[in-house]
Design an enzyme around this catalytic site. Structure first.
Site, short mmCIF file in Angstrom:
data_model
loop_
_atom_site.label_atom_id
_atom_site.label_comp_id
_atom_site.label_asym_id
_atom_site.label_seq_id
_atom_site.Cartn_x
_atom_site.Cartn_y
_atom_site.Cartn_z
N TYR A 120 0.87 -1.16 0.00
CA TYR A 120 0.00 0.00 0.00
C TYR A 120 0.91 1.21 0.00
CZ TYR A 120 -2.86 3.09 3.00
OH TYR A 120 -3.52 4.11 3.57
N SER A 146 -5.00 8.00 7.59
CA SER A 146 -4.68 6.59 7.71
C SER A 146 -5.41 5.76 6.67
CB SER A 146 -5.05 6.09 9.10
OG SER A 146 -6.45 5.86 9.14
N LYS A 147 -4.97 4.53 6.58
CA LYS A 147 -5.51 3.58 5.61
C LYS A 147 -7.03 3.49 5.74
CE LYS A 147 -4.11 -1.00 4.13
NZ LYS A 147 -3.12 -2.03 4.36
N ARG A 148 -7.50 3.63 6.98
CA ARG A 148 -8.93 3.46 7.22
C ARG A 148 -9.80 4.49 6.51
NH1 ARG A 148 -8.68 3.78 12.69
NH2 ARG A 148 -6.60 2.90 12.67
#
Ligand code: GLU
Length: 504
Positions: free
Chosen positions: A36, A275-277
């Site tokens: 990622y 963040s990834k979220r």
């Protein structure tokens, strides 16, 4: 080029120097392959690339894959793909070996033991034979006595020579720890954060080499950076607090530390890191949503860095020309989706019609595409109205399915239209559109304008209702005549008839 000898014995400072112009910078982007590409990482890659490229420097890609728990299959390809797509091409890397390889950290594992042993021999590091049980007990005691937990109590720092030899002879497992000075201060200068000074007493005798002979990250990255001849280290400011330890390692080896450039984090808002979220955090997410890779890169340039003037849109070569790492901001950068949209919009507007059409086609895809009778005309209308490619389908959903609209939509003050005038207008247009040849925007428009002139009414009074009848919405990519051509004659007639039914 001969492979560089990475051992302390084989290492010769003079021979390790690359053939690069005097004063040129050698930088590295050292991502961990986690599958990622966080935009913060990509920004670090960009700043690292620009710093090298400003002179005739070298930009190295080093894959830091020693944390096996975080390793994800295919992640290295994501790194290659992202850097290639954005044009951040590396001069040396795993797939482009230069003279200071290997470029994958896990392949360098054999290098570090000898360097750690060198420090032990010089009294700058020591063997620590403490068992996990002893360390656990030490931590418990620290907690019980209200001390800060975690710092090693330096139990093995002053073992006698005999004791050490005995342990080694008996094969007692050991780690190698860095011998931190017990007094004084360590300081370094960061290009962004300025002069930083810490009390040596605060520094733990950190592990350099683990009991399996593998280095800790903190040791490996210093040795790697030095052996690779890195002159400028750019990375996230989460490494700022470890840098005094790194600096002491450079000092222990007698090496010149690099110039440190720590970048502030990329935040979602004042309190949370991006963040990834929250979906937008990766380069891949943004591309999937229809942001152009050049626009993302341009946006990241400005996310935490400001040019001297007002200029906002930069090609990669203009970035190189304008780059000055000292202008990186010290305060956290807040990711601004609106600004990203705005920059993307500028890049979309600048595409050639052919380029835009190709990109739009890929977004629209099969089924809907077959319903569009004039794609170039649709694209001509879409291009100046599209901020993010992924939103095209929403804008043209009416082509496939006419929304169930309210006849109030026919009201337009400026055009002086309402459902009553719309009924009249559509009734006039229907026979014209049923027979007009050729079916082109110009011919349709000319016929409508001629009719409007004949009836002494404004064009808008005829054409505004046409747009509403054809799209069932006010915001459309193009006026009524263009929509007619995009939909084709059959659908146009059908939709006018259905509007007339609604209006009756
Ligand atoms: N592998 C580290 C990371 O991905 C890089 C740290 C550094 O650049 O020194 O955070």
């Amino acid at each position: 080029m001969a492979q560089f000898d990475n051992t302390p014995n084989g290492y010769d400072e003079k021979n390790s120097k690359r053939d690069i112009p005097e004063g040129a910078k050698v930088t590295r982007f050292a991502p961990s392959p986690t599958g990622y590409m966080h935009v913060g990482n990509l920004r670090t890659a960009l700043y690292t690339f620009l710093t090298a490229k400003q002179g005739d420097g070298v930009f190295i890609l080093r894959i830091e894959d020693t944390d096996q728990c975080r390793k994800v299959d295919g992640a290295v390809d994501v790194i290659y793909k992202t850097l290639s797509e954005t044009g951040l091409l590396w001069d040396e890397g795993p797939d482009k070996p230069g003279s200071v390889g290997p470029y994958v950290q896990s392949e360098r594992m054999g290098i570090f033991k000898a360097w750690a042993e060198k420090l032990v021999a010089e009294g700058k590091a020591y063997y620590c034979f403490c068992t996990e049980e002893r360390l656990e007990k030490m931590r418990e005691e620290q907690v019980a006595s209200g001390m800060a937990v975690g710092s090693y109590d330096r139990h093995c720092r002053d073992l006698s020579k005999e004791e050490i030899e005995k342990n080694l002879k008996n094969g007692v497992p050991y780690v190698i720890r860095q011998k931190m000075p017990l007094e004084g201060k360590t300081s370094f200068d960061d290009l962004i954060y300025g002069h930083i000074e810490v009390d040596n007493r605060e520094l733990e005798d950190q592990v350099l080499l683990k009991s399996d002979g593998m280095p800790t990250y903190n040791f490996a990255n210093v040795v790697d950076d030095h052996l690779m001849g890195i002159t400028h280290v750019l990375r996230g400011n989460e490494y700022l607090s470890s840098t005094p330890k790194y600096n002491l390692l450079y000092e222990s080896f007698g090496w010149t530390p690099p110039t440190y450039i720590h970048c502030p984090p990329v935040m979602k808002d004042a309190h949370q890191k991006l963040s990834k979220r929250n979906g937008d955090a990766s380069y891949q997410d943004l591309i999937a949503k229809g942001y152009l890779s050049e626009a993302v890169l341009n946006y990241l340039l400005l996310l935490g860095w400001s040019p001297e003037g007002e200029k906002e849109i930069f090609s990669l070569s203009e970035m190189i020309e304008s780059w000055d790492p000292a202008r990186i901001s010290k305060s956290p950068a807040i990711f601004d989706p609106l600004k990203l949209r705005h920059i993307n919009f500028e890049y979309i507007k600048a595409l050639s019609p052919e380029e835009f059409l190709e990109k739009a086609k890929a977004v629209i895809g099969g089924e809907l595409l077959s319903e569009i009778r004039d794609l170039p005309l649709l694209c001509k209308n879409l291009q100046p109205r599209t901020e993010v490619l992924g939103e095209i389908n929403e804008q043209i959903a009416f082509i496939k399915t006419l929304p169930d609209y309210d006849t109030e939509l026919f009201c337009n003050k400026k055009m002086k239209t309402d459902p009553e005038t719309a009924k009249e207008a559509l009734g006039i247009l229907l026979p014209i559109l049923e027979s007009i040849e050729p079916w082109t925007p110009d011919a349709i428009f000319a016929a409508c304008a001629e009719k409007a002139a004949e009836l002494e009414m404004k064009n808008g009074k005829l054409l505004y209702p046409l747009g509403i009848a054809l799209a069932g919405t006010r915001s459309t990519p193009g006026g009524g005549t263009d929509l007619a051509v995009i939909l084709g004659r059959e659908k146009t007639i059908e939709r006018i008839k259905s509007a007339l039914e609604k209006l009756n």
